[in-house]
Design a protein around this motif. Sequence first.
Motif, PDB file in Angstrom:
ATOM      1  N   SER A 131       0.837  -1.201   0.000  1.00 50.45           N
ATOM      2  CA  SER A 131       0.000   0.000   0.000  1.00 50.45           C
ATOM      3  C   SER A 131       0.870   1.248   0.000  1.00 50.45           C
ATOM      4  N   LYS A 132       0.205   2.390   0.007  1.00 49.10           N
ATOM      5  CA  LYS A 132       0.872   3.686  -0.086  1.00 49.10           C
ATOM      6  C   LYS A 132       2.110   3.767   0.815  1.00 49.10           C
ATOM      7  N   GLY A 133       3.219   4.176   0.264  1.00 47.39           N
ATOM      8  CA  GLY A 133       4.448   4.346   1.047  1.00 47.39           C
ATOM      9  C   GLY A 133       5.315   3.097   1.128  1.00 47.39           C
ATOM     10  N   ASP A 134       4.745   1.924   0.802  1.00 48.10           N
ATOM     11  CA  ASP A 134       5.558   0.692   0.825  1.00 48.10           C
ATOM     12  C   ASP A 134       6.537   0.678  -0.342  1.00 48.10           C
ATOM     13  N   ARG A 135       7.633  -0.089  -0.189  1.00 49.69           N
ATOM     14  CA  ARG A 135       8.625  -0.168  -1.250  1.00 49.69           C
ATOM     15  C   ARG A 135       8.517  -1.466  -2.037  1.00 49.69           C
ATOM     16  N   VAL A 136       8.686  -1.322  -3.348  1.00 49.18           N
ATOM     17  CA  VAL A 136       8.668  -2.459  -4.259  1.00 49.18           C
ATOM     18  C   VAL A 136       9.971  -2.439  -5.055  1.00 49.18           C
ATOM     19  N   VAL A 137      10.720  -3.525  -5.016  1.00 50.13           N
ATOM     20  CA  VAL A 137      11.945  -3.582  -5.814  1.00 50.13           C
ATOM     21  C   VAL A 137      11.629  -4.225  -7.163  1.00 50.13           C
ATOM     22  N   ILE A 138      12.017  -3.544  -8.218  1.00 52.07           N
ATOM     23  CA  ILE A 138      11.749  -4.015  -9.576  1.00 52.07           C
ATOM     24  C   ILE A 138      13.069  -4.493 -10.178  1.00 52.07           C
ATOM     25  N   TYR A 139      13.164  -5.806 -10.372  1.00 51.78           N
ATOM     26  CA  TYR A 139      14.391  -6.413 -10.916  1.00 51.78           C
ATOM     27  C   TYR A 139      13.993  -7.089 -12.219  1.00 51.78           C
ATOM     28  N   LEU A 140      13.779  -6.254 -13.215  1.00 46.69           N
ATOM     29  CA  LEU A 140      13.223  -6.738 -14.475  1.00 46.69           C
ATOM     30  C   LEU A 140      14.087  -6.294 -15.640  1.00 46.69           C
ATOM     31  N   PRO A 141      14.054  -7.079 -16.708  1.00 46.41           N
ATOM     32  CA  PRO A 141      14.746  -6.631 -17.924  1.00 46.41           C
ATOM     33  C   PRO A 141      13.906  -5.566 -18.628  1.00 46.41           C
ATOM     34  N   MET A 142      14.320  -5.198 -19.824  1.00 44.49           N
ATOM     35  CA  MET A 142      13.629  -4.156 -20.579  1.00 44.49           C
ATOM     36  C   MET A 142      12.404  -4.734 -21.279  1.00 44.49           C
ATOM     37  N   ILE A 143      11.373  -4.991 -20.502  1.00 49.04           N
ATOM     38  CA  ILE A 143      10.135  -5.539 -21.060  1.00 49.04           C
ATOM     39  C   ILE A 143       8.984  -4.654 -20.585  1.00 49.04           C
ATOM     40  N   PRO A 144       7.848  -4.681 -21.277  1.00 53.71           N
ATOM     41  CA  PRO A 144       6.746  -3.793 -20.915  1.00 53.71           C
ATOM     42  C   PRO A 144       6.342  -3.900 -19.438  1.00 53.71           C
ATOM     43  N   GLU A 145       6.496  -5.104 -18.873  1.00 51.45           N
ATOM     44  CA  GLU A 145       6.115  -5.274 -17.465  1.00 51.45           C
ATOM     45  C   GLU A 145       6.927  -4.367 -16.540  1.00 51.45           C
ATOM     46  N   ALA A 146       8.133  -3.984 -16.952  1.00 52.24           N
ATOM     47  CA  ALA A 146       8.917  -3.054 -16.120  1.00 52.24           C
ATOM     48  C   ALA A 146       8.195  -1.713 -16.056  1.00 52.24           C
ATOM     49  N   ALA A 147       7.678  -1.271 -17.189  1.00 56.26           N
ATOM     50  CA  ALA A 147       6.922  -0.020 -17.219  1.00 56.26           C
ATOM     51  C   ALA A 147       5.627  -0.166 -16.421  1.00 56.26           C
ATOM     52  N   TYR A 148       4.935  -1.298 -16.603  1.00 55.32           N
ATOM     53  CA  TYR A 148       3.681  -1.505 -15.853  1.00 55.32           C
ATOM     54  C   TYR A 148       3.974  -1.452 -14.349  1.00 55.32           C
ATOM     55  N   ALA A 149       5.050  -2.106 -13.949  1.00 58.96           N
ATOM     56  CA  ALA A 149       5.348  -2.187 -12.513  1.00 58.96           C
ATOM     57  C   ALA A 149       5.655  -0.805 -11.933  1.00 58.96           C
ATOM     58  N   MET A 150       6.446  -0.026 -12.663  1.00 61.77           N
ATOM     59  CA  MET A 150       6.777   1.317 -12.163  1.00 61.77           C
ATOM     60  C   MET A 150       5.496   2.147 -12.022  1.00 61.77           C
ATOM     61  N   LEU A 151       4.682   2.119 -13.077  1.00 60.43           N
ATOM     62  CA  LEU A 151       3.470   2.939 -13.071  1.00 60.43           C
ATOM     63  C   LEU A 151       2.424   2.397 -12.092  1.00 60.43           C
ATOM     64  N   ALA A 152       2.422   1.076 -11.892  1.00 55.63           N
ATOM     65  CA  ALA A 152       1.484   0.493 -10.923  1.00 55.63           C
ATOM     66  C   ALA A 152       1.842   0.970  -9.516  1.00 55.63           C
ATOM     67  N   CYS A 153       3.132   1.035  -9.226  1.00 57.16           N
ATOM     68  CA  CYS A 153       3.565   1.576  -7.926  1.00 57.16           C
ATOM     69  C   CYS A 153       3.080   3.016  -7.798  1.00 57.16           C
ATOM     70  N   ALA A 154       3.357   3.798  -8.827  1.00 59.50           N
ATOM     71  CA  ALA A 154       2.969   5.205  -8.788  1.00 59.50           C
ATOM     72  C   ALA A 154       1.454   5.337  -8.577  1.00 59.50           C
ATOM     73  N   ARG A 155       0.713   4.443  -9.180  1.00 59.65           N
ATOM     74  CA  ARG A 155      -0.748   4.519  -9.112  1.00 59.65           C
ATOM     75  C   ARG A 155      -1.264   4.331  -7.686  1.00 59.65           C
TER      76      ARG A 155
END
Length: 649
Positions: A131-155
């Motif tokens: 939830s809000k304020g929690d940290r998520v580590v993204i260890y992904l290659p250059m695939i669309p899911e990396a963008a989804y994950a970043m924006l999902a966190c922001a959301r």
Amino acid sequence: MTDQTYPPSADMVSNAHVDAAKYAEMYKASVSDPDTFWGDEARKRLDWTKPFTKVKNTDFTLGQVSIKWFEDGELNVAANCIDRHLATRGDQTAIIFEPDDPKDPAQHITYAQLHDNVCRMANVFKAQGVSKGDRVVIYLPMIPEAAYAMLACARIGAIHSVVFAGFSPDALANRVNDSEAKVVITADTAPRGGRRTALKSNADAALLHCKDSVKCLVVKHTGDQTTWTEGRDIDVKAEMAAASADCPAEPMNAEDPLFILYTSGSTGKPKGVVHCSGGYLLYASMTQQLTFDYHDGDIFWCSADVGWVTGHTYIIYGPLANGATTLMFEGVPTYPDASRFWQVCEKHKVNQFYTAPTAIRALMGQGDSFVEGIDLSDLKVLGTVGEPINPEAWNWYNDKIGKGKLPIVDTWWQTETGGHMITPLPGATPTKPGSATTPFFGVQPVVLEPTSGEEIAEVKTEGVLAIKDSWPGQMRTVWGDHERFEKTYFSDYKGYYFAGDGCRRDEDGYYWITGRVDDVINVSGHRMGTAEVESALVAHAKVAEAAVVGYPHDVKGQGIYCYVTLMNGQEPSDDLKKELRTWVRTEIGPIASPDLIQWAPGLPKTRSGKIMRRILRKIAENDYGALGDTSTLADPSVVDDLIENRMNR
Ligand code: 6R9
């Protein structure tokens, strides 16, 4: 460096967002009344769920450093990058995904599809307790899911920390632990240059050193077999398919952290650079549009990895905030061969292309035949970032790729600055090969006398580069260590942001970055703290002591030169060198791989025991005739041995 000047073409001047007169006028406004300037830009460029009433509230005074922009405003970064474009651009491509293997089809992800995927991913995160304020580590290659994950966190207001997929399990574990992340998201394996990196097994190894409660979300990207820990591992694609495509965007304060990005400094431990929601996004949006002169409908390609700040700002946040089409490339410039970058430009009709000098040098070295016959006529602007560009590489980029007609924007900035700081604007700034030219709006660079810290008033001068006042994209703190933030950036030169770079300013007021003045080296455009490599080396059982410096390298810009003193009784050998190389690669990652290792029976030290790096640098540069004053050395004879056995001749 040649001081030849390349003015923008008449065509560029008349079509660009900003010409020379407008630059001068806007620059003046931006520094004389930043509140009005940035307040207007922030209202114009971003959608706020709660309007701000305050613009700038910043203080560079040591002991009370505080940087706040739009501090009572609220907005959501993902909504600004996606939702607000849906009505007008739902069917426009947001992301073009070009896979590693050119035989695999490219994907075109529309803004509507991006919205769908990001909401689903956000709901998957929520289901794992993020939830809000929690940290998520993204260890992904250059695939669309990396963008989804970043924006999902922001959301949902979670703070992401992307860890470059080339980092080792140890480096990943350190970042998960330092940020106290709840979740790591990774992929099964990552194809790159025809080979595959076992990301999931790296994550498995890292998670052995993390809290048991950390969940591992796995994108089944290649379908390769991986181990599976029931109860901890989650199949992201399956969960996304089952999740709701509805996820409200969390209203965030402008100063709520958006992400943490770890970067090397002059001490051993990487720092978590913190960027916040409002100022960062504004700065990303404005620089992406103006530095590259991006226009609606253009195809924008930044070839960096999302694991670096360049990927954050110029693959994801800047372009998407502007409703652009941004290209994400999974592969490498030399696979299947050295024409790949240009093939991709042709295939997707790329209009703006942004890369690093090291890539240009590597491709230049393969010969011109790889560019010939490729249609690059859609290109309008070329860019570089990461290190100073040498004249040969600049000329090649200009002649072979730009056909002598395109502006080249050499953008100087840092992880810490969020976006471009010193850069030409294509329709406004005559360029000089090797110079980052002049400041972006709101940026007030100064040249300081290195020892006194006095600002040098003469236009033509040389010294250390510092910035006088804040800009919206500035980092806010070091994660969990505000004191380190103050000490690193504000203590050497009181009242300024100190960037760690040296520079020269010419008679036209153009800035020429001369490289780091601290113990940070720049290897293929990647920042590497020499102390980090040293601590990896001394962690090896056979190593007593190590000192690491940079030396000029034809392709990488700087190479990693290690002086190693072995434990008593250990025999130096080529096998041991190999072992140490592998060791450092596993401790940090392949980017930290030592280029040259020299056995050093002793290191040059002062009587107080401080290693004299200046001397080690000179020897590594094969410039030992100019060692300077060695009279303070405890044992001058060690220097003779080091010169005698130097590795770079
Ligand atoms: C964006 C990025 C920052 C360091 C910086 C400087 C070097 C970056 C440059 C440049 C000369 C340029 N650097 N751009 N030097 N000309 N156009 O690279 O961030 O990884 O944090 O590195 O890179 O030394 O201080 P980061």
